[in-house]
Design an enzyme around this catalytic site. Structure first.
Site, mmCIF file in Angstrom:
data_model
loop_
_atom_site.group_PDB
_atom_site.id
_atom_site.type_symbol
_atom_site.label_atom_id
_atom_site.label_comp_id
_atom_site.label_asym_id
_atom_site.label_seq_id
_atom_site.Cartn_x
_atom_site.Cartn_y
_atom_site.Cartn_z
ATOM 1 N N ARG A 49 7.708 7.492 -12.063
ATOM 2 C CA ARG A 49 8.046 6.068 -12.123
ATOM 3 C C ARG A 49 7.241 5.294 -11.077
ATOM 4 O O ARG A 49 7.622 5.216 -9.904
ATOM 5 C CB ARG A 49 9.546 5.868 -11.871
ATOM 6 C CG ARG A 49 10.435 6.539 -12.901
ATOM 7 C CD ARG A 49 11.892 6.409 -12.485
ATOM 8 N NE ARG A 49 12.790 7.053 -13.435
ATOM 9 C CZ ARG A 49 14.098 7.173 -13.264
ATOM 10 N NH1 ARG A 49 14.665 6.690 -12.160
ATOM 11 N NH2 ARG A 49 14.842 7.774 -14.165
ATOM 12 N N ASP A 51 5.608 2.313 -8.921
ATOM 13 C CA ASP A 51 6.194 1.150 -8.268
ATOM 14 C C ASP A 51 5.515 -0.130 -8.751
ATOM 15 O O ASP A 51 4.469 -0.104 -9.405
ATOM 16 C CB ASP A 51 6.036 1.322 -6.759
ATOM 17 C CG ASP A 51 6.785 0.285 -5.945
ATOM 18 O OD1 ASP A 51 7.677 -0.380 -6.504
ATOM 19 O OD2 ASP A 51 6.481 0.141 -4.742
ATOM 20 N N TYR A 109 -2.070 11.341 -6.782
ATOM 21 C CA TYR A 109 -2.254 9.900 -6.606
ATOM 22 C C TYR A 109 -3.564 9.654 -5.873
ATOM 23 O O TYR A 109 -4.004 10.462 -5.034
ATOM 24 C CB TYR A 109 -1.105 9.295 -5.795
ATOM 25 C CG TYR A 109 0.115 8.940 -6.617
ATOM 26 C CD1 TYR A 109 0.255 7.668 -7.168
ATOM 27 C CD2 TYR A 109 1.114 9.873 -6.850
ATOM 28 C CE1 TYR A 109 1.366 7.338 -7.924
ATOM 29 C CE2 TYR A 109 2.238 9.548 -7.607
ATOM 30 C CZ TYR A 109 2.352 8.281 -8.138
ATOM 31 O OH TYR A 109 3.453 7.954 -8.892
ATOM 32 N N ARG A 196 2.637 5.073 -0.315
ATOM 33 C CA ARG A 196 2.374 3.811 0.388
ATOM 34 C C ARG A 196 2.893 3.845 1.818
ATOM 35 O O ARG A 196 2.288 3.255 2.731
ATOM 36 C CB ARG A 196 3.007 2.650 -0.386
ATOM 37 C CG ARG A 196 2.316 2.360 -1.719
ATOM 38 C CD ARG A 196 3.064 1.308 -2.511
ATOM 39 N NE ARG A 196 3.208 0.081 -1.762
ATOM 40 C CZ ARG A 196 4.053 -0.912 -2.077
ATOM 41 N NH1 ARG A 196 4.847 -0.766 -3.145
ATOM 42 N NH2 ARG A 196 4.117 -2.006 -1.361
#
Length: 265
Positions: A49, A51, A109, A196
């Site tokens: 999921r 962001d 990522y 992040r």
């Protein structure tokens, strides 16, 4: 039958993946297009999921249906109802034991960071930006403290819904490429905003606000308040989701994305 789809999307105008009442999420828009093509509502399960503002080059979803369509038909048909910011890249009939989230053993990522005294409007929402140089050697040293299986509560958003904060971070690769710094994060799974939040700490170390071992101290506290602020989502991409070879799930064609050239995949 169970169908898996590979998705790419530019996420800057969406409120993340997960469906919301206001409807402006990737899942809302994608499932609406999927339903238009199938002519029946279909619910999807997603690998990760993402962001708000985060992009994807290799997102994977699955759904169950009684409709018998060619794999290429799912690609072309659903794309006909999608906006330019979302596109199905591939479709595959998979066995019922496949699960987009639970059978994945690795997520990758990618973060692309533009380093220059002046921001570039050509990179807006596509790359992160910092206005002064970074000490990437210090950042690599800091990143090494995070490798392995740990409780990543210090890098977990307060509204994370994961059942456990314990994740296995396999690698963080940091590569300089001209005015860009490329980051690749590989793990079995990630917490909400984990990448992040790690990026915020690495940038702080790269600017010599903290020594490299500070990241290990932050990790050990298991306290989000001890870490740096959450970094901007602009340059973050879900690059790949990996599954056991038995499922023969395609990997994302990341070479179509020019920013990936700085890291060997």
């Amino acid at each position: 039958m169970r169908i898996a789809l590979g998705l790419q999307y530019e996420g800057s105008n969406f409120f993340g993946w997960q469906a919301q009442p206001h409807g402006n999420t990737v899942q809302n828009v994608f499932e609406l297009a999927l339903g238009h093509f199938a002519q029946v509502p279909l619910s999807t399960i997603v690998a990760g999921r993402t962001d708000r503002g985060v992009h994807a080059l290799g997102q994977v979803v699955h759904f169950d249906t009684q409709l018998d369509r060619a794999e290429s038909s799912w690609v072309r048909g659903v794309n006909a109802f999608l906006p330019p910011s979302i596109a199905v890249q591939w479709a595959k009939l998979v066995p019922p034991t496949f699960h987009a989230r639970f059978t994945a053993f690795e997520r990758v990522y990618f973060y692309v960071l533009y380093v220059h005294s002046v921001r570039s409007p050509m990179l807006a929402k596509r790359a992160g930006w910092v206005h002064k140089a970074l000490d990437t050697d210090m950042m690599r040293e800091a990143a090494r403290h995070l490798i392995g299986e740990h409780d990543f509560s210090s890098f977990r958003s307060s509204n994370c819904q994961a059942k456990t904060p314990i994740k296995h971070l396999y690698a963080i690769d940091i590569v300089e490429d001209g005015l860009f710094v490329h980051f690749r994060f590989r793990a079995n799974a990630f917490l909400y905003r984990m990448v992040r939040n790690i990026m915020g700490c690495l940038v702080s170390v790269g600017w010599h606000k903290h020594p490299a071992y500070w990241v290990a101290e932050v990790l050990a506290t298991r306290d989000r308040r001890r870490a740096a602020p959450t970094f901007m989502p602009d340059g973050l991409y879900l690059l790949q989701v990996r599954y056991p070879d038995d499922f023969d799930v395609p990997l994302s064609n990341s070479r179509c994305f020019p920013f990936c050239t700085g890291i060997e995949l």
